[in-house]
Design a protein around this motif. Structure first.
Motif, PDB file in Angstrom:
ATOM      1  N   HIS A   1       0.803  -1.223   0.000  1.00 46.42           N
ATOM      2  CA  HIS A   1       0.000   0.000   0.000  1.00 46.42           C
ATOM      3  C   HIS A   1       0.840   1.279   0.000  1.00 46.42           C
ATOM      4  O   HIS A   1       0.285   2.370   0.040  1.00 46.42           O
ATOM      5  CB  HIS A   1      -0.921   0.010   1.229  1.00 46.42           C
ATOM      6  CG  HIS A   1      -1.891  -1.125   1.259  1.00 46.42           C
ATOM      7  ND1 HIS A   1      -3.166  -1.043   0.742  1.00 46.42           N
ATOM      8  CD2 HIS A   1      -1.763  -2.391   1.737  1.00 46.42           C
ATOM      9  CE1 HIS A   1      -3.783  -2.199   0.896  1.00 46.42           C
ATOM     10  NE2 HIS A   1      -2.959  -3.033   1.503  1.00 46.42           N
ATOM     11  N   VAL A   2       2.161   1.163  -0.031  1.00 47.86           N
ATOM     12  CA  VAL A   2       2.992   2.365   0.088  1.00 47.86           C
ATOM     13  C   VAL A   2       3.032   3.143  -1.209  1.00 47.86           C
ATOM     14  O   VAL A   2       2.805   2.606  -2.298  1.00 47.86           O
ATOM     15  CB  VAL A   2       4.435   2.000   0.519  1.00 47.86           C
ATOM     16  CG1 VAL A   2       4.450   1.317   1.873  1.00 47.86           C
ATOM     17  CG2 VAL A   2       5.116   1.145  -0.542  1.00 47.86           C
ATOM     18  N   LYS A   3       3.307   4.442  -1.083  1.00 44.20           N
ATOM     19  CA  LYS A   3       3.546   5.300  -2.240  1.00 44.20           C
ATOM     20  C   LYS A   3       5.049   5.395  -2.485  1.00 44.20           C
ATOM     21  O   LYS A   3       5.842   5.395  -1.547  1.00 44.20           O
ATOM     22  CB  LYS A   3       2.973   6.689  -1.994  1.00 44.20           C
ATOM     23  CG  LYS A   3       1.458   6.761  -1.981  1.00 44.20           C
ATOM     24  CD  LYS A   3       1.005   8.204  -1.810  1.00 44.20           C
ATOM     25  CE  LYS A   3      -0.503   8.328  -1.909  1.00 44.20           C
ATOM     26  NZ  LYS A   3      -0.944   9.741  -1.776  1.00 44.20           N
ATOM     27  N   LYS A   4       5.409   5.518  -3.748  1.00 42.26           N
ATOM     28  CA  LYS A   4       6.834   5.578  -4.110  1.00 42.26           C
ATOM     29  C   LYS A   4       7.315   7.002  -4.409  1.00 42.26           C
ATOM     30  O   LYS A   4       8.497   7.211  -4.673  1.00 42.26           O
ATOM     31  CB  LYS A   4       7.082   4.696  -5.339  1.00 42.26           C
ATOM     32  CG  LYS A   4       6.768   3.214  -5.118  1.00 42.26           C
ATOM     33  CD  LYS A   4       7.694   2.589  -4.079  1.00 42.26           C
ATOM     34  CE  LYS A   4       7.455   1.095  -3.955  1.00 42.26           C
ATOM     35  NZ  LYS A   4       8.381   0.467  -2.997  1.00 42.26           N
ATOM     36  N   ASP A   5       6.415   7.985  -4.362  1.00 39.18           N
ATOM     37  CA  ASP A   5       6.821   9.360  -4.691  1.00 39.18           C
ATOM     38  C   ASP A   5       7.324  10.094  -3.434  1.00 39.18           C
ATOM     39  O   ASP A   5       6.750  11.085  -3.002  1.00 39.18           O
ATOM     40  CB  ASP A   5       5.668  10.119  -5.335  1.00 39.18           C
ATOM     41  CG  ASP A   5       4.417  10.143  -4.460  1.00 39.18           C
ATOM     42  OD1 ASP A   5       4.305   9.290  -3.562  1.00 39.18           O
ATOM     43  OD2 ASP A   5       3.565  11.033  -4.675  1.00 39.18           O
TER      44      ASP A   5
ATOM     45  N   SER B   1       5.117  16.922  -6.898  1.00 37.29           N
ATOM     46  CA  SER B   1       3.967  16.709  -6.029  1.00 37.29           C
ATOM     47  C   SER B   1       3.852  17.812  -4.988  1.00 37.29           C
ATOM     48  O   SER B   1       4.815  18.163  -4.319  1.00 37.29           O
ATOM     49  CB  SER B   1       4.091  15.353  -5.316  1.00 37.29           C
ATOM     50  OG  SER B   1       3.031  15.192  -4.394  1.00 37.29           O
TER      51      SER B   1
ATOM     52  N   SER C   1       2.076  11.682   7.263  1.00 38.45           N
ATOM     53  CA  SER C   1       2.589  10.540   6.502  1.00 38.45           C
ATOM     54  C   SER C   1       3.681   9.866   7.324  1.00 38.45           C
ATOM     55  O   SER C   1       4.257  10.482   8.233  1.00 38.45           O
ATOM     56  CB  SER C   1       3.122  10.972   5.135  1.00 38.45           C
ATOM     57  OG  SER C   1       4.234  11.831   5.292  1.00 38.45           O
TER      58      SER C   1
ATOM     59  N   GLY D   1       9.134   3.151   1.007  1.00 34.16           N
ATOM     60  CA  GLY D   1       7.908   3.822   0.583  1.00 34.16           C
ATOM     61  C   GLY D   1       7.355   4.685   1.695  1.00 34.16           C
ATOM     62  O   GLY D   1       7.910   4.758   2.788  1.00 34.16           O
TER      63      GLY D   1
ATOM     64  N   ILE E   1       3.517   6.048   3.537  1.00 36.03           N
ATOM     65  CA  ILE E   1       2.067   5.921   3.671  1.00 36.03           C
ATOM     66  C   ILE E   1       1.505   7.302   3.955  1.00 36.03           C
ATOM     67  O   ILE E   1       1.927   7.968   4.906  1.00 36.03           O
ATOM     68  CB  ILE E   1       1.673   4.995   4.830  1.00 36.03           C
ATOM     69  CG1 ILE E   1       2.427   3.683   4.760  1.00 36.03           C
ATOM     70  CG2 ILE E   1       0.173   4.737   4.829  1.00 36.03           C
ATOM     71  CD1 ILE E   1       2.263   2.851   5.999  1.00 36.03           C
ATOM     72  N   ASP E   2       0.569   7.726   3.142  1.00 32.66           N
ATOM     73  CA  ASP E   2      -0.072   9.025   3.321  1.00 32.66           C
ATOM     74  C   ASP E   2      -1.382   8.839   4.077  1.00 32.66           C
ATOM     75  O   ASP E   2      -2.145   7.920   3.794  1.00 32.66           O
ATOM     76  CB  ASP E   2      -0.347   9.671   1.963  1.00 32.66           C
ATOM     77  CG  ASP E   2      -0.939  11.045   2.101  1.00 32.66           C
ATOM     78  OD1 ASP E   2      -2.173  11.163   2.013  1.00 32.66           O
ATOM     79  OD2 ASP E   2      -0.173  11.991   2.337  1.00 32.66           O
TER      80      ASP E   2
ATOM     81  N   GLN F   1      -4.731   8.757   1.969  1.00 30.99           N
ATOM     82  CA  GLN F   1      -4.869   7.495   1.228  1.00 30.99           C
ATOM     83  C   GLN F   1      -5.234   6.369   2.177  1.00 30.99           C
ATOM     84  O   GLN F   1      -6.117   5.557   1.920  1.00 30.99           O
ATOM     85  CB  GLN F   1      -3.547   7.176   0.525  1.00 30.99           C
ATOM     86  CG  GLN F   1      -3.392   5.723   0.102  1.00 30.99           C
ATOM     87  CD  GLN F   1      -1.962   5.212   0.279  1.00 30.99           C
ATOM     88  OE1 GLN F   1      -1.104   5.910   0.794  1.00 30.99           O
ATOM     89  NE2 GLN F   1      -1.737   3.997  -0.135  1.00 30.99           N
TER      90      GLN F   1
END
Length: 330
Positions: free
Chosen positions: A17-21, A44, A108, A120, A122-123, A126
């Motif tokens: 579920h992690v974001k890569k940005d 971003s 985050s 990664g 986590i926001d 999200q």
């Protein structure tokens, strides 16, 4: 309680579920260099935290955007970063990661591997959306499970399938109802001595059932996150019985006062008040003990505890109520 599918999702590894940005900076970089990089390279606008790493790419600090833009341009990131890091291990589940947000209240969180490398982010927005989807049916499922079955078992099922799931647990209610009727007939002479006892029998039963469900609900939630032990049971039993005694004295006192004002019968008021107090003690005992026992013998306390707890509570309530009446109405 989440459905089996929802439970499986909550137990998923958080890495899925992690974001890569996310952006990492070397700790030797200056604030001015980092600000230039952000202006030219970072697209971003949602990023609130940047991460500072050492020469081995290990996470050593967190750099909030606000701190970056308010610090001197010549300072290194090592000088302005926050060294106290809150990070989620990559082995965590979705549910465990949710607890980090509740505990630390950050926007985050970084997810790190065994070598403290950032894998990664986590926001919170999200994450919140995903958790809402997972829990949307939880409250409804809890209500049905307390009655003896899961909503997913009967939703869209044929009449025969629904009957098979629902009828066995209704037998527990039938059994306790018949037993209560037999007990009432045994104390028929006692009831004849004071008709007031019959007026308040439904109230005494209702209070006992309400308190037993309250205790049972708290225990079932506790059993989700910890394994019961003898020490835990004795500690919880002491706490529940103390609470039950206070509830019993308060509720019993109020109803006994009503009986006195309405009927002017001291003995009846003592029976009703004392019966309520004894009933709530028994209700708390069964509300704690039945789920704990079912969990210990590997049965699902969420499904079986409700009907069994209510049946035992009703029987003990009537025995207490009429037993006290027999003693006082000799």
């Amino acid at each position: 309680m989440p459905s089996p599918l929802q439970t499986q999702q909550l137990r998923q590894n958080i890495v899925a579920h992690v974001k890569k940005d996310f952006v990492t900076f070397p700790r030797t970089m200056t604030v001015g260099e980092a600000a230039d990089y952000i202006r030219n390279k970072v697209a971003s606008e949602a990023i609130q935290y940047f991460y500072v790493v050492d020469e081995q790419d290990k996470l050593v600090g967190v750099l909030p955007l606000r701190r970056l833009i308010t610090s001197g341009q010549e300072k290194t990131l090592a000088q302005v970063m926050i060294s106290r890091i809150v990070a989620v291990p990559y082995t965590a589940t979705v549910m465990e990661a949710a607890e980090f947000f509740v505990l630390y209240r950050l926007l985050s969180l970084p997810v790190v591997d065994g070598q403290r490398g950032v894998v990664g982010v986590i926001d919170v927005s999200q994450f919140t959306n995903e958790m809402i989807d997972l829990q949307s049916g939880a409250a409804t499922d809890n209500a049905f499970e307390a009655l003896g079955f899961r909503l997913t078992q009967v939703r869209g099922a044929s009449p025969l399938t629904a009957f098979r799931f629902r009828f066995p647990w209704l037998l527990a209610s039938i059994g306790s109802g018949v037993m209560c009727a037999v007990l009432t007939s045994v104390f028929e002479v006692t009831l004849a001595k004071s008709i007031v006892l019959a007026f308040f029998m439904a109230l005494v039963l209702g209070l006992g059932e309400s308190v037993s469900i309250q205790s049972m609900s708290v225990v079932i939630q506790t059993l989700k996150i910890r394994k019961p032990t003898r020490k835990w049971y004795l500690r919880e039993l002491s706490r529940e019985m103390t609470t039950a005694l206070m509830l019993g004295l308060a509720c019993g006192g109020v109803v006994a006062g009503i009986v006195m004002l309405w009927r002017g019968d001291v003995t009846a008021s003592l029976v009703v008040g004392g019966g309520i107090c004894g009933s709530l003690l028994g209700a708390c005992f069964f509300g704690l003990s039945v789920p704990a026992l079912l969990h210990a013998i590997k049965l699902d306390p969420k499904i079986a505890a409700g009907p069994i707890t209510l049946a035992l509570t009703d029987v003990v309530t009537l025995v207490t109520y009429f037993g006290l009446a027999c003693l006082l109405f000799k």
